[in-house]
Design a protein around this motif. Structure first.
Motif, mmCIF file in Angstrom:
data_model
loop_
_atom_site.group_PDB
_atom_site.id
_atom_site.type_symbol
_atom_site.label_atom_id
_atom_site.label_comp_id
_atom_site.label_asym_id
_atom_site.label_seq_id
_atom_site.Cartn_x
_atom_site.Cartn_y
_atom_site.Cartn_z
ATOM 1 N N HIS A 58 0.801 -1.213 0.000
ATOM 2 C CA HIS A 58 0.000 0.000 0.000
ATOM 3 C C HIS A 58 0.837 1.268 0.000
ATOM 4 O O HIS A 58 0.407 2.306 -0.517
ATOM 5 C CB HIS A 58 -0.960 -0.006 1.194
ATOM 6 C CG HIS A 58 -2.251 -0.712 0.904
ATOM 7 N ND1 HIS A 58 -3.437 -0.386 1.507
ATOM 8 C CD2 HIS A 58 -2.545 -1.724 0.046
ATOM 9 C CE1 HIS A 58 -4.406 -1.177 1.052
ATOM 10 N NE2 HIS A 58 -3.882 -1.995 0.172
ATOM 11 N N ASP A 223 -11.544 -1.424 -11.581
ATOM 12 C CA ASP A 223 -10.810 -0.527 -10.699
ATOM 13 C C ASP A 223 -11.746 0.566 -10.202
ATOM 14 O O ASP A 223 -12.456 1.188 -10.994
ATOM 15 C CB ASP A 223 -9.615 0.092 -11.425
ATOM 16 C CG ASP A 223 -8.650 0.784 -10.482
ATOM 17 O OD1 ASP A 223 -8.539 0.349 -9.314
ATOM 18 O OD2 ASP A 223 -7.989 1.757 -10.900
ATOM 19 N N ALA A 226 -10.950 6.898 -6.523
ATOM 20 C CA ALA A 226 -10.508 7.088 -5.140
ATOM 21 C C ALA A 226 -11.640 7.425 -4.171
ATOM 22 O O ALA A 226 -11.432 7.444 -2.959
ATOM 23 C CB ALA A 226 -9.448 8.187 -5.091
ATOM 24 N N SER A 231 -12.269 12.891 -7.435
ATOM 25 C CA SER A 231 -12.319 11.718 -8.315
ATOM 26 C C SER A 231 -13.735 11.246 -8.609
ATOM 27 O O SER A 231 -13.982 10.594 -9.619
ATOM 28 C CB SER A 231 -11.540 10.558 -7.692
ATOM 29 O OG SER A 231 -12.234 10.026 -6.566
ATOM 30 N N HIS A 276 -7.181 7.202 -11.979
ATOM 31 C CA HIS A 276 -6.162 8.096 -11.451
ATOM 32 C C HIS A 276 -6.234 8.113 -9.922
ATOM 33 O O HIS A 276 -7.323 8.015 -9.344
ATOM 34 C CB HIS A 276 -6.390 9.501 -12.013
ATOM 35 C CG HIS A 276 -5.276 10.445 -11.766
ATOM 36 N ND1 HIS A 276 -5.159 11.169 -10.600
ATOM 37 C CD2 HIS A 276 -4.203 10.796 -12.539
ATOM 38 C CE1 HIS A 276 -4.082 11.929 -10.658
ATOM 39 N NE2 HIS A 276 -3.481 11.727 -11.824
ATOM 40 N N PRO A 277 -5.101 8.219 -9.216
ATOM 41 C CA PRO A 277 -5.140 8.171 -7.747
ATOM 42 C C PRO A 277 -5.843 9.346 -7.091
ATOM 43 O O PRO A 277 -6.197 9.259 -5.912
ATOM 44 C CB PRO A 277 -3.656 8.127 -7.357
ATOM 45 C CG PRO A 277 -2.908 8.641 -8.537
ATOM 46 C CD PRO A 277 -3.721 8.246 -9.730
ATOM 47 N N GLU A 278 -6.055 10.465 -7.815
ATOM 48 C CA GLU A 278 -6.689 11.627 -7.210
ATOM 49 C C GLU A 278 -7.822 12.216 -8.051
ATOM 50 O O GLU A 278 -8.858 12.605 -7.515
ATOM 51 C CB GLU A 278 -5.655 12.736 -6.952
ATOM 52 C CG GLU A 278 -4.584 12.373 -5.945
ATOM 53 C CD GLU A 278 -3.610 13.505 -5.718
ATOM 54 O OE1 GLU A 278 -3.777 14.572 -6.359
ATOM 55 O OE2 GLU A 278 -2.684 13.339 -4.915
ATOM 56 N N TRP A 317 -0.485 3.646 -11.930
ATOM 57 C CA TRP A 317 -0.050 5.027 -11.766
ATOM 58 C C TRP A 317 1.028 5.138 -10.695
ATOM 59 O O TRP A 317 1.076 4.333 -9.761
ATOM 60 C CB TRP A 317 -1.228 5.899 -11.348
ATOM 61 C CG TRP A 317 -2.280 6.107 -12.382
ATOM 62 C CD1 TRP A 317 -3.448 5.397 -12.531
ATOM 63 C CD2 TRP A 317 -2.294 7.096 -13.419
ATOM 64 N NE1 TRP A 317 -4.174 5.876 -13.585
ATOM 65 C CE2 TRP A 317 -3.499 6.932 -14.149
ATOM 66 C CE3 TRP A 317 -1.407 8.112 -13.791
ATOM 67 C CZ2 TRP A 317 -3.825 7.742 -15.230
ATOM 68 C CZ3 TRP A 317 -1.737 8.925 -14.872
ATOM 69 C CH2 TRP A 317 -2.932 8.736 -15.578
ATOM 70 N N MET A 319 2.569 7.460 -7.482
ATOM 71 C CA MET A 319 1.847 8.049 -6.350
ATOM 72 C C MET A 319 1.301 9.437 -6.671
ATOM 73 O O MET A 319 0.232 9.825 -6.199
ATOM 74 C CB MET A 319 2.773 8.121 -5.127
ATOM 75 C CG MET A 319 3.083 6.779 -4.506
ATOM 76 S SD MET A 319 1.625 6.056 -3.717
ATOM 77 C CE MET A 319 2.374 4.661 -2.855
ATOM 78 N N GLY A 321 0.393 10.537 -9.598
ATOM 79 C CA GLY A 321 -0.536 10.526 -10.718
ATOM 80 C C GLY A 321 -0.017 11.255 -11.940
ATOM 81 O O GLY A 321 -0.800 11.728 -12.761
#
Length: 340
Positions: A58, A223, A226, A231, A276-278, A317, A319, A321
């Motif tokens: 993680h 997936d 977030a 997001s 995307h992470p954000e 991705w 961290m 992004g």
């Protein structure tokens, strides 16, 4: 939308996992090799005699891999390895990672869970292991967002185990084979991919069922976004000529709501998605090797990679992004920088 810069890589082996290990591009290949790209160039780790599964921790500091040799190992950005487990005369089916260094894997009909396993330098037998034996072979596994439970996909449903107690698992039943499994980021929903080209889900507070259908092929990749204000709350899925995104706003999730279809093409199916992470953006990989980027809200798109030799099998991705790694079934890979 963006001006992408593509750095291509060529491996000549099926790419099981593409992502970033401590912010460095990493690719886990089916032949057992892990390729890491850092300031010293390309590094090769001989991880397994046949690699079957891989997942990042993680915090992004370690890659956990399993293989046909029955070994589970952790790899760090210095290319050091540590064996976490060994299954006698069995290969590792799946690995999963959770909060605070938790890791789990399947071998045959057994699942092994270590709640604080991946601490570099600890021995394999640290007294924190749990073993669950199932009636049916586990097909996939996933930790809940807080790491207190682990979900196991199986034939005719899924099981929810409490990691730290001996409590009886909660069984979620639905007829048929269940393959992929994933919790929503808020922990309220559990979703599986099934053999007959549908997704099934459960609302965990009351056991209500959810069915997401209409796919022309089996859904092999899903997936969640977030689940933030930036997001939005979406489940992105492969398995059609577009990335199908189901809305998860409100108490009922996607039930009674229409999905969005992004990046539609007439000549190629979507094989991989990566939110995307954000931001409200999703990367889309296709069966012909093409990779695109689409804004969920206004549906503006950008081409990140033209078609290649094989279907996209994995994307991840970094961290921040700003970079996306991808790999294909024919052994092509790459890193796309979208910071410009």
């Amino acid at each position: 939308m963006v001006t992408p810069i593509l750095v291509p890589f060529f491996f000549e082996e099926y790419v099981e996992h593409a992502g970033f290990l401590d912010d460095q591009p990493v690719f886990a290949l089916a032949d057992g090799q892990v390729r890491l790209f850092n300031d010293q160039g390309e590094q090769t780790i001989e991880a397994h005699n046949g690699l079957t599964t891989a997942a990042l921790s993680h915090d992004g500091k370690m890659l956990i891999t399993g293989g046909e040799d029955g070994r589970v190992i952790a790899i760090n950005a210095q290319c050091e390895t540590q064996q976490l487990g060994q299954a006698e005369r069995k290969w590792i089916g799946k690995v999963a990672t959770g909060p605070k260094g938790a890791v789990a894997w399947t071998a045959g009909r057994d699942t092994f869970v270590y709640s604080d396993k991946v601490v570099w330098g600890k021995t394999a037998d640290n007294g924190h292991s749990r073993q669950f034996t199932h009636k049916h072979t586990p097909e996939d596994l996933a930790f809940a967002p807080k790491g207190l439970r682990i979900a196991i996909a199986r034939y005719n449903g899924a099981d929810l185990h409490w990691v730290g107690t001996q409590a009886t698992p909660e069984s979620l039943e639905w007829s048929g084979p269940h393959h992929l499994i994933k919790f929503s980021p808020d922990g309220r929903f559990l979703v599986t991919s099934m053999q007959d080209n549908v997704l099934h889900g459960w609302r965990l507070d009351n056991g209500a069922h959810m069915r997401m259908a209409g796919y022309p092929t089996k859904v092999k990749n899903i997936d969640f976004s977030a689940f933030t204000a930036k997001s939005g709350k979406w489940l992105a899925t492969a398995g059609a000529n577009s990335a199908v995104l189901w809305p998860y706003t409100g108490s009922e999730g996607p039930m009674g709501k229409m999905p969005k279809e992004l990046g539609q093409r007439a000549d190629s199916l979507v094989t991989c998605v990566a939110c995307h992470p954000e931001d409200a953006v999703v990367a889309i990989g296709y069966a012909d090797g093409m990779v695109g980027l689409v804004s969920i809200e206004d549906e503006k798109d950008a081409l990140l990679r033209r078609p290649g030799e094989g279907a996209v099998t994995s994307m991840g991705w970094d961290m921040a992004g700003l970079r996306l790694a991808f790999g294909t079934q024919s052994g092509e890979g790459g890193m796309v920088d979208i910071s410009g």
